[in-house]
Design a protein around this motif. Structure first.
Motif, PDB file in Angstrom:
ATOM      1  N   TRP A 491      41.881  46.484  79.399  1.00  0.00           N
ATOM      2  CA  TRP A 491      42.244  45.068  79.392  1.00  0.00           C
ATOM      3  C   TRP A 491      42.837  44.667  80.735  1.00  0.00           C
ATOM      4  CZ3 TRP A 491      41.205  40.747  77.235  1.00  0.00           C
ATOM      5  CH2 TRP A 491      42.061  39.649  77.390  1.00  0.00           C
ATOM      6  N   LYS A 492      43.671  45.532  81.298  1.00  0.00           N
ATOM      7  CA  LYS A 492      44.274  45.254  82.610  1.00  0.00           C
ATOM      8  C   LYS A 492      43.197  45.130  83.683  1.00  0.00           C
ATOM      9  CE  LYS A 492      47.615  45.532  85.856  1.00  0.00           C
ATOM     10  NZ  LYS A 492      48.759  44.618  86.024  1.00  0.00           N
ATOM     11  N   THR A 493      42.188  45.985  83.621  1.00  0.00           N
ATOM     12  CA  THR A 493      41.099  45.956  84.601  1.00  0.00           C
ATOM     13  C   THR A 493      40.339  44.639  84.533  1.00  0.00           C
ATOM     14  OG1 THR A 493      40.826  48.358  84.464  1.00  0.00           O
ATOM     15  CG2 THR A 493      38.983  47.109  85.362  1.00  0.00           C
ATOM     16  N   LEU A 494      39.952  44.262  83.327  1.00  0.00           N
ATOM     17  CA  LEU A 494      39.186  43.021  83.174  1.00  0.00           C
ATOM     18  C   LEU A 494      40.014  41.799  83.579  1.00  0.00           C
ATOM     19  CD1 LEU A 494      37.429  43.796  79.760  1.00  0.00           C
ATOM     20  CD2 LEU A 494      36.422  43.880  82.048  1.00  0.00           C
ATOM     21  N   SER A 495      41.295  41.813  83.213  1.00  0.00           N
ATOM     22  CA  SER A 495      42.166  40.689  83.568  1.00  0.00           C
ATOM     23  C   SER A 495      42.331  40.584  85.069  1.00  0.00           C
ATOM     24  CB  SER A 495      43.537  40.858  82.909  1.00  0.00           C
ATOM     25  OG  SER A 495      43.424  40.884  81.509  1.00  0.00           O
ATOM     26  N   SER A 496      42.494  41.731  85.716  1.00  0.00           N
ATOM     27  CA  SER A 496      42.687  41.745  87.168  1.00  0.00           C
ATOM     28  C   SER A 496      41.437  41.261  87.886  1.00  0.00           C
ATOM     29  CB  SER A 496      43.055  43.164  87.623  1.00  0.00           C
ATOM     30  OG  SER A 496      43.258  43.205  89.015  1.00  0.00           O
TER      31      SER A 496
END
Length: 513
Positions: A491-496
């Protein structure tokens, strides 16, 4: 080049038939073998996409194994070249004669292969044209390599415990908090490492020849020898280019002669895409060298490379400053100036003591085996995408190849054949195939734009990324499995990625603090 990056670990699974193509090749990337843990994040910090990609590949592989499929056989058009044959066992060699193996190239791959062969009593020749080899290479090696290859501790110039990742806007992220007191990334000089490995092979029984390999005559009949032609130089120290033309008859040839492999040309192994690595060795003032005592730096951005990264890695009394690119080889000088500018505050006043450039393979060659000739290391294309790591994989491929030859030849008393060498290819693809697939994906995701690179660096702040990355890199195996950690990081990757791709163009003022 060599930087640290998390690597998935795979193990060979299940027996496979000894049925091979006449050329013994994998034209497409090998299907990965099953792993016992989730895949990885790169040093710049991506575990999620890697884990998802590798998990899918593992499921496909398990399904293939359930059907009895081989991981190295890929569908090919029907033709004589791709006809399947069952190769019979080789003949026993005459009493008193050992299998003769020539290793072309004395880098980590060739020297490790020669050493492993010679230790088992096989008649081994190691041909190297440049005994003071200084390949433009970051020189990073994983901690496990020191023990696994019996390297003396003093061969490591610097024990790097801190890695600074620097984004296109010069945002800095410090990596290394998860390292234990006795853990580090080893920084070596290739001329020192390669010489040690060659001299050890010589001490263990290999015949070291300082010569330029010119080519070989391919056998026309079964068990006929390869006839190698080379120019032998009289003075090892001077490496004078004029030498005495000689020939050598051998039973097996191992091509470890780098990206421009002459052995690969002789066996028609096919071409592959390659990167150009450019590096300057620079002696900087002592007060600035203190900063790099146990630290390395990696820079990303269109100004230093359109598809890779640039680096400042510490050596014994100097730093290596370099970059690389595949898609804009002609622009390498411009990107080298880019890393000089980005790192100017820290390398100001430095004196360039050596300039190096070299091609680096981007993926395995279409063919890696033909009859009794095989490619290892850079010649085979065993350099990882995204990180450019090649030293460990070169040495490992050379040793694994030699071990297969020793086993198949029953310690040198039996003639081997293509089927025996294909066992090494199968083992290699099964063990490391997932690594190349995942890192290829990660490079495509995070090295395409400065927005993606900003995300790439931001992810380095995650402790989970750092732990998985360092554990995997240092020991070449995935340590632990945390589905929740993978999910959160996904989720952090996609958000970033979303955040940086929807921002305005980053501030062009890139001033290091």
């Amino acid at each position: 080049m060599s930087a640290f990056v998390a690597l998935p670990s795979a193990s060979s699974a299940g027996p496979v038939e000894r049925v091979h193509s006449l050329r013994g090749a994998s034209e497409a990337p090998p299907a990965p073998a099953a792993t016992s843990a989730s895949t990885c994040a790169t040093v710049a910090g991506v575990a999620a996409l890697g884990a998802v990609a590798a998990a899918g590949q593992r499921r496909k592989h398990r399904a293939a194994l359930a059907k009895g499929s081989s991981t190295t056989q890929m569908p090919k058009p029907r033709s004589l070249a791709n006809a399947k044959v069952i190769v019979c066992a080789g003949a026993t060699l005459p009493e008193g004669r050992k299998l003769r193996v020539a290793v072309i190239g004395g880098g980590p791959a060739g020297a490790s292969a020669a050493d492993a062969l010679a230790q088992e009593g096989i008649e081994t020749y190691l041909i190297e044209r440049k005994l003071d080899n200084c390949k433009p290479c970051g020189g990073a090696i994983p901690l496990c390599m020191i023990d696994e290859f019996g390297l003396p501790k003093d061969i490591v110039d610097r024990q790097v415990k801190k890695m600074t990742m620097i984004s296109p806007t010069n945002k800095e992220v410090q990596i290394g908090q998860t390292l234990k007191d006795d853990e580090f990334i080893g920084m070596v000089r290739r001329e020192v490492l390669d010489d040690f490995l060659r001299q050890r092979a010589k001490k263990n029984g290999a015949t070291l020849i300082n010569g330029l390999f010119m080519g070989m005559t391919i056998p026309q009949q079964k068990n006929e020898p390869y006839v190698l032609t080379f120019n032998e130089f009289a003075d090892e120290a001077s490496n004078a280019r004029k030498g005495e033309k000689k020939t050598l008859e051998v039973d097996v040839v191992i091509g470890a002669d780098g990206a421009n492999s002459r052995v690969a040309k002789d066996i028609e192994a096919g071409d592959y895409e390659y990167a150009i690595a450019f590096q300057e060795r620079m002696r900087i003032p002592e007060n600035k060298m203190e900063y790099y005592q146990d630290r390395a730096e990696m820079y990303v951005g269109d100004d230093v490379s359109p598809d890779f990264y640039a680096w400042v890695f510490p050596k014994c009394d100097h730093v290596a400053v370099g970059t690389g690119t595949v898609i804009d080889k002609k622009g390498i000088q411009r990107y080298q100036q880019g890393i000089r500018d980005r790192a100017a505050v820290r390398i100001d006043g430095g004196e360039i003591i050596r300039v190096e450039a070299h091609p680096i393979p981007e993926h395995p060659r279409p063919w890696r085996v033909k009859d009794r000739a095989i490619l290892v290391g850079d010649a085979a294309g065993y350099v990882t995408k995204c990180s450019g790591e090649g030293i460990y994989f070169a040495a490992k491929s050379g040793r694994m190849c030699a071990e297969t030859i020793v086993k198949s030849s029953k310690n040198g008393v039996r003639m081997i054949d293509e089927a025996d060498l294909m066992e090494h290819i199968r083992e290699w693809d099964s063990k490391y195939g997932p690594t190349y697939l995942v890192l290829d994906l990660l490079q495509k995701v995070f090295y395409t734009s400065d927005a993606a690179r900003e995300s790439f660096v931001e992810l380095c702040e995650e402790e989970y990324v750092q732990k998985v990355t360092f554990d995997s890199y240092l020991y070449k195996t995935v340590q632990g499995n945390d589905p929740m950690g993978d999910l959160k990081l996904g989720w952090k990757t996609l958000s970033s990625l979303y955040k940086y791709n929807n921002q305005k163009t980053p501030d062009p003022m890139r001033t290091l603090v």
